[in-house]
Structures are given as structure tokens and as C-alpha cells.
Design a protein around this motif. Structure first.
Motif, short mmCIF file in Angstrom:
data_model
loop_
_atom_site.label_atom_id
_atom_site.label_comp_id
_atom_site.label_asym_id
_atom_site.label_seq_id
_atom_site.Cartn_x
_atom_site.Cartn_y
_atom_site.Cartn_z
N ASP A 19 -34.76 28.65 16.96
CA ASP A 19 -33.83 29.29 17.89
C ASP A 19 -33.56 28.44 19.13
N CYS A 20 -34.12 27.24 19.17
CA CYS A 20 -33.93 26.36 20.32
C CYS A 20 -32.64 25.56 20.19
N ILE A 21 -31.90 25.48 21.30
CA ILE A 21 -30.63 24.74 21.33
C ILE A 21 -30.62 23.84 22.56
N ARG A 22 -29.81 22.79 22.50
CA ARG A 22 -29.71 21.88 23.63
C ARG A 22 -28.27 21.45 23.86
N ILE A 23 -28.04 20.97 25.06
CA ILE A 23 -26.76 20.36 25.43
C ILE A 23 -26.98 18.85 25.38
N PRO A 24 -26.16 18.11 24.64
CA PRO A 24 -26.35 16.66 24.58
C PRO A 24 -26.18 16.01 25.97
N MET A 25 -27.01 15.03 26.23
CA MET A 25 -26.94 14.27 27.48
C MET A 25 -27.24 12.80 27.16
N MET A 26 -27.01 11.98 28.13
CA MET A 26 -27.34 10.57 27.98
C MET A 26 -28.85 10.41 27.88
N GLU A 27 -29.27 9.41 27.14
CA GLU A 27 -30.69 9.15 26.96
C GLU A 27 -31.37 8.93 28.32
N ASN A 28 -32.58 9.40 28.44
CA ASN A 28 -33.42 9.26 29.62
C ASN A 28 -33.01 10.13 30.81
N GLU A 29 -32.04 11.03 30.63
CA GLU A 29 -31.70 11.97 31.71
C GLU A 29 -32.48 13.25 31.48
N ILE A 75 -21.80 26.23 30.30
CA ILE A 75 -21.44 25.48 29.10
C ILE A 75 -21.77 26.28 27.85
N VAL A 76 -23.00 26.74 27.74
CA VAL A 76 -23.44 27.45 26.53
C VAL A 76 -22.80 28.83 26.43
N LEU A 77 -22.73 29.54 27.54
CA LEU A 77 -22.12 30.88 27.55
C LEU A 77 -20.67 30.83 27.08
N TYR A 78 -19.90 29.90 27.58
CA TYR A 78 -18.50 29.86 27.21
C TYR A 78 -18.27 29.41 25.77
N GLU A 79 -19.18 28.65 25.21
CA GLU A 79 -19.11 28.37 23.77
C GLU A 79 -19.37 29.64 22.98
N ALA A 80 -20.36 30.42 23.39
CA ALA A 80 -20.65 31.69 22.71
C ALA A 80 -19.45 32.63 22.81
N LEU A 81 -18.83 32.70 23.97
CA LEU A 81 -17.64 33.55 24.14
C LEU A 81 -16.48 33.05 23.28
N ARG A 82 -16.29 31.74 23.25
CA ARG A 82 -15.21 31.16 22.42
C ARG A 82 -15.43 31.52 20.96
N GLN A 83 -16.65 31.37 20.48
CA GLN A 83 -16.95 31.68 19.09
C GLN A 83 -16.70 33.14 18.76
N THR A 85 -33.93 21.07 26.74
CA THR A 85 -33.54 19.68 26.49
C THR A 85 -34.29 19.09 25.30
N LYS A 86 -35.27 19.82 24.78
CA LYS A 86 -36.12 19.29 23.71
C LYS A 86 -35.74 19.78 22.31
N ALA A 87 -34.70 20.58 22.19
CA ALA A 87 -34.34 21.18 20.90
C ALA A 87 -33.80 20.15 19.91
N HIS A 88 -33.90 20.49 18.64
CA HIS A 88 -33.38 19.64 17.56
C HIS A 88 -31.89 19.87 17.34
N GLN A 89 -31.42 21.09 17.61
CA GLN A 89 -30.02 21.41 17.32
C GLN A 89 -29.21 21.57 18.60
N VAL A 90 -27.95 21.20 18.49
CA VAL A 90 -27.02 21.26 19.61
C VAL A 90 -26.39 22.66 19.65
N TYR A 91 -26.09 23.15 20.83
CA TYR A 91 -25.56 24.51 21.00
C TYR A 91 -24.26 24.73 20.24
N THR A 92 -23.48 23.71 19.99
CA THR A 92 -22.22 23.87 19.25
C THR A 92 -22.44 23.94 17.74
N ASP A 93 -23.66 23.69 17.30
CA ASP A 93 -23.97 23.72 15.87
C ASP A 93 -24.49 25.07 15.40
#
Length: 169
Positions: A117-127, A138-146, A80-88
Motif C-alpha cells: 500500500d506504499c506509494i511515492r512521488i518520483p524525485m531526482m536521485e539523492n533528494e 500532488i497525490v490527492l489531485y491524482e486520486a480526484l482525477r482518477q 519516499t521509500k515505496a516501490h510503486q509510484v502514485y500514478t501506478d
């Protein structure tokens, strides 16, 4: 084959569900000890259902053993602390995607050593976080889609009736 890595998982239900997702997606599961349960736990088998015996799984004694076994292959770290989003990011067909234990996530020392190499899934602030099973899916199926859904069915069939567009009227 995409590889899902669970660093010191704690909850058997989550591991069982993730194992089932790995079987259904043609992915390999890696578990890094210590585990918060025994692999013969009935809760793993219940969550993994009849998929569990078909699971392609490797258990590593520690993080260092895991890193040695993958060599120079790409390992993404979900946090949850990564700078980049998994879709990027661009997932390769043999990449590893690592998730941390349910209560604490991947240790910060590992994260800072692999910041790019750190990735995150966007969420609402404070969650704090999503359920681990959901995050893996979520992340696995994006990797498979790509990677063009390697080896996966592109459409499904109904149980009793047939879809018109596939010539089975």
C-alpha cells in the motif's frame, strides 16, 4: 470522498494549507495525535484562511484508533521509500492517503506492515523529500482525477469578463 491522513503532523502552517486544500477539493482531513501544535494555533488559521471553519476534520488519539475507525477501507501510505509510484495505483472514491510527519515520515514499522500500500512521488536521485503540502496536493489531485473530479467545477469563470466558448460573449 477522498480522505487525507496526517500522521503526527509537526508544522501548523502545513496543516493549515493542507486543510485548505481539503476544503477546496471536497476531501476530509484526519489528524493522528500527537500533534506538534494546538489546533487553535494562529498559524493554522492563517494558513487555512477562511477555509478552516468549513474543514471536515477528524482527530484520532493514536494510529491504532485511526486504523480501527477505517476498518477494511484502503489506506495508501505516501513515502519516499515505496516501490510503486502514485500514478501506478488505482485510487477508490473513499480511499485514505496517509502522510507522515515532516521531519521523519511514516514510521518504518507501519510501512513494512503495509508494503503493498506504499506509494511515492518520483524525485531526482539523492533528494530527501518534497514539501508536505505539495506532496498532499500532488497525490490527492491524482486520486480526484482518477475518480472523475467528484463534485468539482469543470471550468471557471473570470471575475469581470467572460469566456467566449461558454456563450457569454
Amino acid at each position: 470522498m477522498i480522505n487525507i491522513v496526517m500522521y503526527q503532523p509537526e508544522i501548523p502552517y502545513n496543516t493549515g494549507n493542507i486543510g485548505r486544500t481539503c476544503v477546496a477539493s471536497g476531501s476530509r482531513l484526519h489528524l493522528i495525535r500527537p500533534l506538534g501544535f494546538v489546533l487553535s494555533d494562529k498559524y493554522i488559521k492563517r494558513a487555512g484562511m477562511d477555509y478552516w471553519p468549513r474543514l471536515d476534520m477528524t482527530v484520532h488519539d493514536c494510529y491504532e484508533d485511526f486504523r480501527k475507525s477505517v476498518g477494511d477501507k484502503k489506506v495508501w501510505l505516501a513515502t519516499t521509500k515505496a516501490h510503486q509510484v502514485y500514478t501506478d495505483v488505482e485510487f477508490g472514491p473513499d480511499d485514505y492517503i496517509m502522510f507522515g510527519p515532516e521531519s521523519s515520515g511514516i514510521p518504518e514499522q507501519i510501512l513494512v506492515d503495509h508494503e503493498e500500500d506504499c506509494i511515492r512521488i518520483p524525485m531526482m536521485e539523492n533528494e530527501r523529500s518534497l514539501n508536505l503540502c505539495n506532496s498532499v496536493a500532488i497525490v490527492l489531485y491524482e486520486a480526484l482525477r482518477q475518480n472523475g473530479w467528484p463534485g468539482m467545477e469543470q471550468f471557471g469563470e473570470l471575475h469581470k469578463l467572460h469566456w467566449k466558448e461558454h456563450g457569454n460573449e
